[in-house]
Design a protein around this motif. Sequence first.
Motif, PDB file in Angstrom:
ATOM      1  N   ALA A 145     -54.605 -37.357  11.582  1.00  0.00           N
ATOM      2  CA  ALA A 145     -55.298 -38.623  11.821  1.00  0.00           C
ATOM      3  C   ALA A 145     -54.332 -39.649  12.419  1.00  0.00           C
ATOM      4  O   ALA A 145     -54.685 -40.367  13.369  1.00  0.00           O
ATOM      5  CB  ALA A 145     -55.892 -39.146  10.516  1.00  0.00           C
ATOM      6  N   CYS A 146     -53.132 -39.708  11.873  1.00  0.00           N
ATOM      7  CA  CYS A 146     -52.151 -40.671  12.390  1.00  0.00           C
ATOM      8  C   CYS A 146     -51.694 -40.299  13.793  1.00  0.00           C
ATOM      9  O   CYS A 146     -51.490 -41.182  14.640  1.00  0.00           O
ATOM     10  CB  CYS A 146     -50.944 -40.746  11.451  1.00  0.00           C
ATOM     11  SG  CYS A 146     -51.290 -41.544   9.860  1.00  0.00           S
ATOM     12  N   CYS A 147     -51.504 -39.032  14.042  1.00  0.00           N
ATOM     13  CA  CYS A 147     -51.019 -38.581  15.342  1.00  0.00           C
ATOM     14  C   CYS A 147     -52.012 -38.914  16.456  1.00  0.00           C
ATOM     15  O   CYS A 147     -51.621 -39.180  17.599  1.00  0.00           O
ATOM     16  CB  CYS A 147     -50.759 -37.076  15.298  1.00  0.00           C
ATOM     17  SG  CYS A 147     -49.886 -36.442  16.762  1.00  0.00           S
ATOM     18  N   SER A 148     -53.304 -38.947  16.129  1.00  0.00           N
ATOM     19  CA  SER A 148     -54.322 -39.212  17.154  1.00  0.00           C
ATOM     20  C   SER A 148     -54.239 -40.631  17.692  1.00  0.00           C
ATOM     21  O   SER A 148     -54.852 -40.946  18.715  1.00  0.00           O
ATOM     22  CB  SER A 148     -55.721 -38.930  16.600  1.00  0.00           C
ATOM     23  OG  SER A 148     -56.010 -39.758  15.489  1.00  0.00           O
ATOM     24  N   VAL A 149     -53.482 -41.502  17.021  1.00  0.00           N
ATOM     25  CA  VAL A 149     -53.343 -42.872  17.525  1.00  0.00           C
ATOM     26  C   VAL A 149     -52.656 -42.871  18.886  1.00  0.00           C
ATOM     27  O   VAL A 149     -52.899 -43.761  19.723  1.00  0.00           O
ATOM     28  CB  VAL A 149     -52.570 -43.745  16.515  1.00  0.00           C
ATOM     29  CG1 VAL A 149     -51.084 -43.433  16.528  1.00  0.00           C
ATOM     30  CG2 VAL A 149     -52.790 -45.222  16.790  1.00  0.00           C
ATOM     31  N   THR A 192     -41.003 -44.998   6.172  1.00  0.00           N
ATOM     32  CA  THR A 192     -41.405 -44.898   4.771  1.00  0.00           C
ATOM     33  C   THR A 192     -41.196 -46.223   4.052  1.00  0.00           C
ATOM     34  O   THR A 192     -40.613 -47.165   4.597  1.00  0.00           O
ATOM     35  CB  THR A 192     -40.590 -43.808   4.058  1.00  0.00           C
ATOM     36  OG1 THR A 192     -39.214 -44.217   4.021  1.00  0.00           O
ATOM     37  CG2 THR A 192     -40.706 -42.468   4.789  1.00  0.00           C
ATOM     38  N   SER A 193     -41.656 -46.287   2.806  1.00  0.00           N
ATOM     39  CA  SER A 193     -41.449 -47.493   2.003  1.00  0.00           C
ATOM     40  C   SER A 193     -39.962 -47.756   1.800  1.00  0.00           C
ATOM     41  O   SER A 193     -39.512 -48.904   1.765  1.00  0.00           O
ATOM     42  CB  SER A 193     -42.156 -47.361   0.651  1.00  0.00           C
ATOM     43  OG  SER A 193     -41.713 -46.206  -0.047  1.00  0.00           O
ATOM     44  N   VAL A 238     -48.429 -52.813  11.250  1.00  0.00           N
ATOM     45  CA  VAL A 238     -48.986 -51.702  10.479  1.00  0.00           C
ATOM     46  C   VAL A 238     -48.770 -51.979   9.004  1.00  0.00           C
ATOM     47  O   VAL A 238     -47.648 -52.286   8.585  1.00  0.00           O
ATOM     48  CB  VAL A 238     -48.339 -50.355  10.860  1.00  0.00           C
ATOM     49  CG1 VAL A 238     -49.026 -49.204  10.122  1.00  0.00           C
ATOM     50  CG2 VAL A 238     -48.394 -50.130  12.365  1.00  0.00           C
ATOM     51  N   ASP A 239     -49.814 -51.857   8.208  1.00  0.00           N
ATOM     52  CA  ASP A 239     -49.696 -52.063   6.769  1.00  0.00           C
ATOM     53  C   ASP A 239     -48.735 -51.023   6.172  1.00  0.00           C
ATOM     54  O   ASP A 239     -48.572 -49.929   6.721  1.00  0.00           O
ATOM     55  CB  ASP A 239     -51.062 -51.966   6.098  1.00  0.00           C
ATOM     56  CG  ASP A 239     -51.885 -53.219   6.314  1.00  0.00           C
ATOM     57  OD1 ASP A 239     -51.348 -54.194   6.861  1.00  0.00           O
ATOM     58  OD2 ASP A 239     -53.075 -53.225   5.934  1.00  0.00           O
ATOM     59  N   PRO A 240     -48.121 -51.342   5.018  1.00  0.00           N
ATOM     60  CA  PRO A 240     -47.130 -50.429   4.424  1.00  0.00           C
ATOM     61  C   PRO A 240     -47.729 -49.283   3.620  1.00  0.00           C
ATOM     62  O   PRO A 240     -47.004 -48.563   2.936  1.00  0.00           O
ATOM     63  CB  PRO A 240     -46.320 -51.363   3.512  1.00  0.00           C
ATOM     64  CG  PRO A 240     -47.286 -52.427   3.112  1.00  0.00           C
ATOM     65  CD  PRO A 240     -48.192 -52.631   4.300  1.00  0.00           C
ATOM     66  N   LEU A 246     -50.590 -44.619   6.290  1.00  0.00           N
ATOM     67  CA  LEU A 246     -50.275 -45.122   7.628  1.00  0.00           C
ATOM     68  C   LEU A 246     -48.843 -44.796   8.051  1.00  0.00           C
ATOM     69  O   LEU A 246     -48.395 -45.245   9.102  1.00  0.00           O
ATOM     70  CB  LEU A 246     -50.497 -46.636   7.681  1.00  0.00           C
ATOM     71  CG  LEU A 246     -51.856 -47.137   7.199  1.00  0.00           C
ATOM     72  CD1 LEU A 246     -51.944 -48.649   7.351  1.00  0.00           C
ATOM     73  CD2 LEU A 246     -52.992 -46.465   7.953  1.00  0.00           C
ATOM     74  N   GLU A 247     -48.160 -44.018   7.257  1.00  0.00           N
ATOM     75  CA  GLU A 247     -46.763 -43.697   7.535  1.00  0.00           C
ATOM     76  C   GLU A 247     -46.604 -43.043   8.897  1.00  0.00           C
ATOM     77  O   GLU A 247     -45.651 -43.343   9.647  1.00  0.00           O
ATOM     78  CB  GLU A 247     -46.234 -42.780   6.434  1.00  0.00           C
ATOM     79  CG  GLU A 247     -44.733 -42.620   6.409  1.00  0.00           C
ATOM     80  CD  GLU A 247     -44.289 -41.849   5.174  1.00  0.00           C
ATOM     81  OE1 GLU A 247     -43.864 -40.679   5.322  1.00  0.00           O
ATOM     82  OE2 GLU A 247     -44.369 -42.414   4.061  1.00  0.00           O
ATOM     83  N   GLY A 248     -47.533 -42.156   9.250  1.00  0.00           N
ATOM     84  CA  GLY A 248     -47.469 -41.466  10.541  1.00  0.00           C
ATOM     85  C   GLY A 248     -47.632 -42.412  11.721  1.00  0.00           C
ATOM     86  O   GLY A 248     -47.041 -42.193  12.788  1.00  0.00           O
TER      87      GLY A 248
END
Length: 368
Positions: free
Chosen positions: A11-15, A80-81, A29-31, A35-37
């Motif tokens: 899902a993240c990669c499709s951005v 990452t966090s 981008v929210d933490p 959403l890490e990807g």
Amino acid sequence: IPFFLQGSPQACCSVKELDVFNRAREIKVDPDKPLEGVRLAALQARKTLLVPTPRLRTGLFNKIVPPSGATKEILRICATSRGIKEYSVPVGLDGKARVDLVVVGSVAVSEKGWRIGKGEGYADMEYAMMVSMGAVQEDTPVITIVHDCQVVDIAEELLGDHDLTVDYILTPTRTIRTNCKRPKPQGIIWHKASYLCWHYEMLEKIPILKHLRYREQQTGKDVTLQDEHSDLANAHTPVVLNEKAVAENTRLQAAMNSAQIGQHNVESDSLSPRLGGSGMMTTVYVGNIPPSVRVSELKCALREFHATPLRLNWQGAQHRAFLDYKDKATAESAVSSLKGLSLRGNTLRVELAKNQRNKGQMEINSQK
């Protein structure tokens, strides 16, 4: 925000397939973990990556700054966090951020673009604050990353005019363009600021919110909070108050009024009828004051941010002032409250003065 391990990377990669991502230079981008990807994709594409500061305690944004020559593994850590803590620098209120794309987490979202978050309203407030700062425009796209099971029907009547909507929904199997026509928040709606957990007490915990409120108040905008409206509407209702706090506020307000209508010594303007205690106080240095700012403007800001000192030593010609507080704890609280304060376009430098002296003895000598 729920994290889904299976499918999250896809899902993240499709951005990266979206034109709005490829055109963007500065991305917020929210933490959240899901959403890490996206954060990694932004760093790999050498875009400026902004993340909100945790619970907005020290500001609105932190910018992720990977070390020079960062490897793929280091970039992964930066996303990452842990990386947010180790490789980020704060962006001040006057940081002139220009966000081209916003990516938020969601608990649930509809194909029409209606979004439900955790319920605390941070994403909604962050977006409203970005509008107030001029960091986003009406056409700035908003993306959310969710699992397919999080895409559900949401009744529009559940939404308020403070709620953030989304333009794109990315799932492990789909990319949904919502074509949402509902307007996004046009700024902070102060009179509705207690629609979630946002009320007057939050101003004490979120300095940047106080600064934005003060800045908008200076432009003539109505920034009255719902709590304050309620207090006015229910003025006839008995209220149990903290007598000590009321007495202190009354004393300081009386001292301020006395200072304004009495004889002024601009270089040493006493805001308190007496210094009290042992006379051992802590001084806060305020620098970078614009030449056009009057001492009355600084006093107004100090009252607004609940940082009224016992005494104010105004040195306008040197573009600075010194604020005396009764003890170190009170002074440190004032520094925290005034952090990021801007007057007439200048962000003030606020810190504990380097040389702390016995101000009580100075006052005694000045009266001889």
